[in-house]
Design a protein around this motif. Structure first.
Motif, PDB file in Angstrom:
ATOM      1  N   PHE A  51     129.203 101.041  64.249  1.00 37.97           N
ATOM      2  CA  PHE A  51     127.961 100.464  63.732  1.00 37.97           C
ATOM      3  C   PHE A  51     126.863 100.547  64.799  1.00 37.97           C
ATOM      4  CE2 PHE A  51     131.605  98.434  61.683  1.00 37.97           C
ATOM      5  CZ  PHE A  51     131.309  98.636  60.337  1.00 37.97           C
ATOM      6  N   HIS A  52     126.655 101.755  65.310  1.00 40.83           N
ATOM      7  CA  HIS A  52     125.661 101.974  66.355  1.00 40.83           C
ATOM      8  C   HIS A  52     124.256 101.730  65.809  1.00 40.83           C
ATOM      9  CE1 HIS A  52     128.649 103.652  69.073  1.00 40.83           C
ATOM     10  NE2 HIS A  52     129.057 104.470  68.121  1.00 40.83           N
ATOM     11  N   ASP A  53     123.411 101.189  66.677  1.00 40.98           N
ATOM     12  CA  ASP A  53     122.031 100.886  66.297  1.00 40.98           C
ATOM     13  C   ASP A  53     121.156 102.093  66.631  1.00 40.98           C
ATOM     14  OD1 ASP A  53     119.743  99.627  65.517  1.00 40.98           O
ATOM     15  OD2 ASP A  53     120.040  97.846  66.742  1.00 40.98           O
TER      16      ASP A  53
ATOM     17  N   PRO B 152     136.297  89.051  70.758  1.00 39.60           N
ATOM     18  CA  PRO B 152     137.675  89.551  70.609  1.00 39.60           C
ATOM     19  C   PRO B 152     137.784  90.629  69.521  1.00 39.60           C
ATOM     20  CG  PRO B 152     137.647  87.153  70.681  1.00 39.60           C
ATOM     21  CD  PRO B 152     136.237  87.593  70.531  1.00 39.60           C
ATOM     22  N   LEU B 153     137.007  90.453  68.436  1.00 43.07           N
ATOM     23  CA  LEU B 153     137.051  91.440  67.358  1.00 43.07           C
ATOM     24  C   LEU B 153     136.568  92.798  67.868  1.00 43.07           C
ATOM     25  CD1 LEU B 153     137.371  92.250  64.376  1.00 43.07           C
ATOM     26  CD2 LEU B 153     135.038  91.414  63.984  1.00 43.07           C
ATOM     27  N   SER B 154     135.487  92.781  68.636  1.00 39.39           N
ATOM     28  CA  SER B 154     134.963  94.026  69.192  1.00 39.39           C
ATOM     29  C   SER B 154     135.988  94.715  70.083  1.00 39.39           C
ATOM     30  CB  SER B 154     133.683  93.731  69.985  1.00 39.39           C
ATOM     31  OG  SER B 154     133.177  94.897  70.593  1.00 39.39           O
ATOM     32  N   GLU B 155     136.697  93.928  70.882  1.00 37.26           N
ATOM     33  CA  GLU B 155     137.702  94.489  71.781  1.00 37.26           C
ATOM     34  C   GLU B 155     138.888  95.075  71.019  1.00 37.26           C
ATOM     35  OE1 GLU B 155     137.597  94.956  75.090  1.00 37.26           O
ATOM     36  OE2 GLU B 155     135.500  94.355  74.867  1.00 37.26           O
ATOM     37  N   LYS B 156     139.241  94.464  69.889  1.00 40.63           N
ATOM     38  CA  LYS B 156     140.351  94.979  69.086  1.00 40.63           C
ATOM     39  C   LYS B 156     139.978  96.293  68.393  1.00 40.63           C
ATOM     40  CE  LYS B 156     142.494  90.515  67.939  1.00 40.63           C
ATOM     41  NZ  LYS B 156     142.806  89.561  66.834  1.00 40.63           N
ATOM     42  N   LEU B 157     138.708  96.414  67.992  1.00 40.78           N
ATOM     43  CA  LEU B 157     138.283  97.587  67.226  1.00 40.78           C
ATOM     44  C   LEU B 157     138.148  98.837  68.082  1.00 40.78           C
ATOM     45  CD1 LEU B 157     135.591  95.935  64.931  1.00 40.78           C
ATOM     46  CD2 LEU B 157     137.788  96.877  64.194  1.00 40.78           C
ATOM     47  N   ARG B 158     137.721  98.663  69.319  1.00 38.74           N
ATOM     48  CA  ARG B 158     137.419  99.836  70.149  1.00 38.74           C
ATOM     49  C   ARG B 158     138.616 100.765  70.343  1.00 38.74           C
ATOM     50  NH1 ARG B 158     134.410  98.822  75.735  1.00 38.74           N
ATOM     51  NH2 ARG B 158     133.047  97.777  74.231  1.00 38.74           N
TER      52      ARG B 158
ATOM     53  N   ILE C 107     133.311 101.186  66.966  1.00 42.18           N
ATOM     54  CA  ILE C 107     132.432 100.399  67.821  1.00 42.18           C
ATOM     55  C   ILE C 107     131.681  99.362  66.996  1.00 42.18           C
ATOM     56  CG2 ILE C 107     130.442 100.465  69.365  1.00 42.18           C
ATOM     57  CD1 ILE C 107     132.985 101.678  70.538  1.00 42.18           C
ATOM     58  N   LEU C 108     131.779  98.102  67.428  1.00 42.03           N
ATOM     59  CA  LEU C 108     131.003  97.002  66.859  1.00 42.03           C
ATOM     60  C   LEU C 108     130.528  96.156  68.022  1.00 42.03           C
ATOM     61  CD1 LEU C 108     130.041  95.228  64.414  1.00 42.03           C
ATOM     62  CD2 LEU C 108     132.204  93.979  64.672  1.00 42.03           C
TER      63      LEU C 108
ATOM     64  N   THR D 239     125.520  89.716  65.178  1.00 51.63           N
ATOM     65  CA  THR D 239     125.221  90.999  65.811  1.00 51.63           C
ATOM     66  C   THR D 239     124.489  91.911  64.846  1.00 51.63           C
ATOM     67  OG1 THR D 239     126.181  92.767  67.169  1.00 51.63           O
ATOM     68  CG2 THR D 239     127.341  92.211  65.130  1.00 51.63           C
ATOM     69  N   ARG D 240     123.908  92.971  65.397  1.00 52.55           N
ATOM     70  CA  ARG D 240     123.289  94.010  64.579  1.00 52.55           C
ATOM     71  C   ARG D 240     124.352  95.052  64.227  1.00 52.55           C
ATOM     72  NH1 ARG D 240     117.607  94.779  64.592  1.00 52.55           N
ATOM     73  NH2 ARG D 240     117.843  97.048  64.691  1.00 52.55           N
ATOM     74  N   MET D 241     124.437  95.364  62.944  1.00 51.98           N
ATOM     75  CA  MET D 241     125.370  96.385  62.472  1.00 51.98           C
ATOM     76  C   MET D 241     124.553  97.561  61.956  1.00 51.98           C
ATOM     77  SD  MET D 241     128.235  94.024  60.526  1.00 51.98           S
ATOM     78  CE  MET D 241     129.358  95.395  60.259  1.00 51.98           C
ATOM     79  N   GLY D 242     124.539  98.631  62.741  1.00 57.99           N
ATOM     80  CA  GLY D 242     123.762  99.806  62.354  1.00 57.99           C
ATOM     81  C   GLY D 242     124.387 100.534  61.182  1.00 57.99           C
TER      82      GLY D 242
END
Length: 489
Positions: free
Chosen positions: A129-131, A435-441, A446-447, A463-466
């Motif tokens: 979800f890149h901006d 923690p969610l961001s770390e699990k997804l990478r 990417i979040l 957060t911003r979700m592109g």
């Protein structure tokens, strides 16, 4: 005679011109010592026959070698390889101390600025979800042709040297026309300073307009790098809440009644990071307050070109009659982030002062890119690209919002943005973002963890979700992985 046909190697079906391949081949053989110093070369006609190329090709090859100092051309005598190679080996400095590698750290103290985050890799090679815009949509072929066209014109050679600090005049004229027609402005080229992106614009403004101790009003939350640019200038931030109608103008008025404020920073079209649009009524009152209390409005319109309503609100600067608004923008979102072309729009006296200070940071911009962008504007490539891009991003916005609503409405709250390239997503407290961001990478997604948007001790868990970065298939895969990770134990 040396066996030149064997010595000189080249291929006709490559991007490198044949004359350069011939010149480079001679240089390599001279470096190896196979072609020694003071050797007479065949004449251009004879060498052309040996290599089976046009004589003009050999003429250009010899001219290239002569220009670099590898050969000497003597009228009536002939062409000879230089007696001394035009390359010298530097002498190493020694201080009787053995050195195996470059120093790992300075031998003096470097003050660490813990207030600003350390640069991190963008990780744009990983889906997510890149901006920002999708690089696959940019008119790269047209831009490449425009850039090559500029470099091939002898009339443009003067732009390879130093140019006006404010930017190429013709580009500023084209940009002025574009802003006047798309944003309702009434500028001339003298009202524009070209910068390397909007961040440089903010930095220059902080140097020219503000002094240590000045107060600037910003949103709560606000664009991280704007906040820290002002803080680096020694300014005090007065934070004001942002609701569904934009920044709270009544709260700004209350602050003005209590104390003197120097400026207000605002992203009026799509507030960063929450994406909300400042209402028309608040815009009118804000301009009135600026005139009454004498504060500067810095309007950062970073993504005005991306709107999905038929009638977007024009920027504040379009209604400014007293010269209270400084307008900044960028083509980095419109074309590509790598094109560091931003701009400041302001009355001429401020532009002059900004240009004066800009010399201390960067004496000029990128004139060749500015000339290429002129062609992109004049030939209609920018306009056509924007029409196609807006349609694509509109569809991607609707798709992502639909997927999130159908799959994660119980844990993700958001409002469909009127424009821009991202949604502002608030996650339920049961789903902490870091923690969610770390699990997804590690799973290839990417979040942003949203920490950069927190302006107080309270975590917003938002957060911003592109949505612009991903096509339909990528978005569906991303949301599917997001759902699985959130619901997994």
């Amino acid at each position: 005679m040396l066996p030149w046909k064997t010595i000189i190697q080249f291929q006709k079906e490559t991007d490198t011109p044949v004359y350069l391949q011939i010149a480079n081949s001679v240089i390599q053989e001279m470096r190896k010592g196979r072609v020694g110093p003071g050797i007479k070369l065949p004449g251009t006609r004879q060498m052309a026959e040996i290599l089976e190329v046009h004589r003009k090709t050999i003429v250009r090859a010899y001219e290239e070698l002569d220009a670099q100092g590898w050969i000497e051309m003597h009228p009536s005598k002939g062409t000879f390889t230089s007696k001394e190679l035009p390359e010298t080996n530097a002498r190493r400095l020694t201080n009787n101390q053995k050195r195996n590698s470059f120093p790992t750290a300075t031998g003096y103290n470097v003050k660490v600025n813990y207030a600003v985050r350390t640069p991190v890799p963008p990780l744009r090679h990983i889906n997510g979800f890149h901006d920002g815009p999708d690089m696959r949509l940019i008119p790269s072929d047209e831009l490449g042709r425009a850039y090559k066209s500029v470099l091939s014109r002898h009339t443009y050679l003067k732009f390879m040297s130093y140019v006006e600090t404010a930017g190429v005049e013709k580009f500023r004229m084209v940009l002025s026309d574009y802003l006047n027609s798309s944003r309702g402005l009434q500028t001339t080229f003298e009202n524009i300073l070209v910068t390397r992106g909007s961040q440089m614009a903010l930095y220059l403004l902080s140097l020219v307009l503000f002094s240590k101790g000045d107060t600037i009003v910003v949103g709560d939350t606000n664009y991280y790098y704007a906040d820290h640019t002002f803080l680096m200038a020694g300014m005090k931030l007065a934070r004001v809440k942002v609701d569904e109608y934009g920044i709270d103008v009544d709260a700004i008025e209350k602050i003005c009644r209590r104390k003197k404020i120097k400026a207000l920073f605002i992203t009026s079209h799509h507030h960063y990071p929450t994406t909300v649009t400042l209402s028309a009524a608040r815009r009118i009152k804000l301009l009135s307050l600026a005139e009454k209390y004498g504060f500067i409005i810095i309007e950062d319109d970073y993504d005005y070109d991306f709107h999905y309503l038929s009638s977007p609100l024009l920027p504040l600067v379009s209604a400014d009659t007293k010269g209270m608004v400084v307008y900044i923008g960028t083509l980095s979102k419109t074309v590509a982030p790598a094109i560091r072309t931003g701009y400041i729009v302001a009355p001429q006296n401020l532009i002059t002062e900004l240009a004066r200070v800009r010399q201390l940071v960067d004496c000029q911009g990128d004139p060749i890119m500015e000339l290429a962008l002129i062609e992109m504007f004049e030939e209609g490539h920018i306009k056509r690209h924007m029409k196609k891009a807006v349609l694509a991003y509109h569809k991607r916005r609707d798709l992502l919002c639909g997927l999130l609503k159908n799959s994660l409405s119980d844990v993700v709250d958001f409002k469909i943005p009127d424009g821009g390239l991202a949604i502002w997503a608030k996650f339920h407290k049961s789903v902490p973002l870091p923690p969610l961001s770390e699990k997804l990478r590690p799973q290839g997604l990417i979040l942003s963890n949203g920490l950069i948007h927190n302006t107080s001790s309270i975590s917003m868990n938002a957060t911003r979700m592109g949505f612009g970065w991903m096509n339909e298939e990528e978005a569906e895969q991303a949301v599917d992985l997001l759902v699985k990770t959130i619901h997994s134990k």
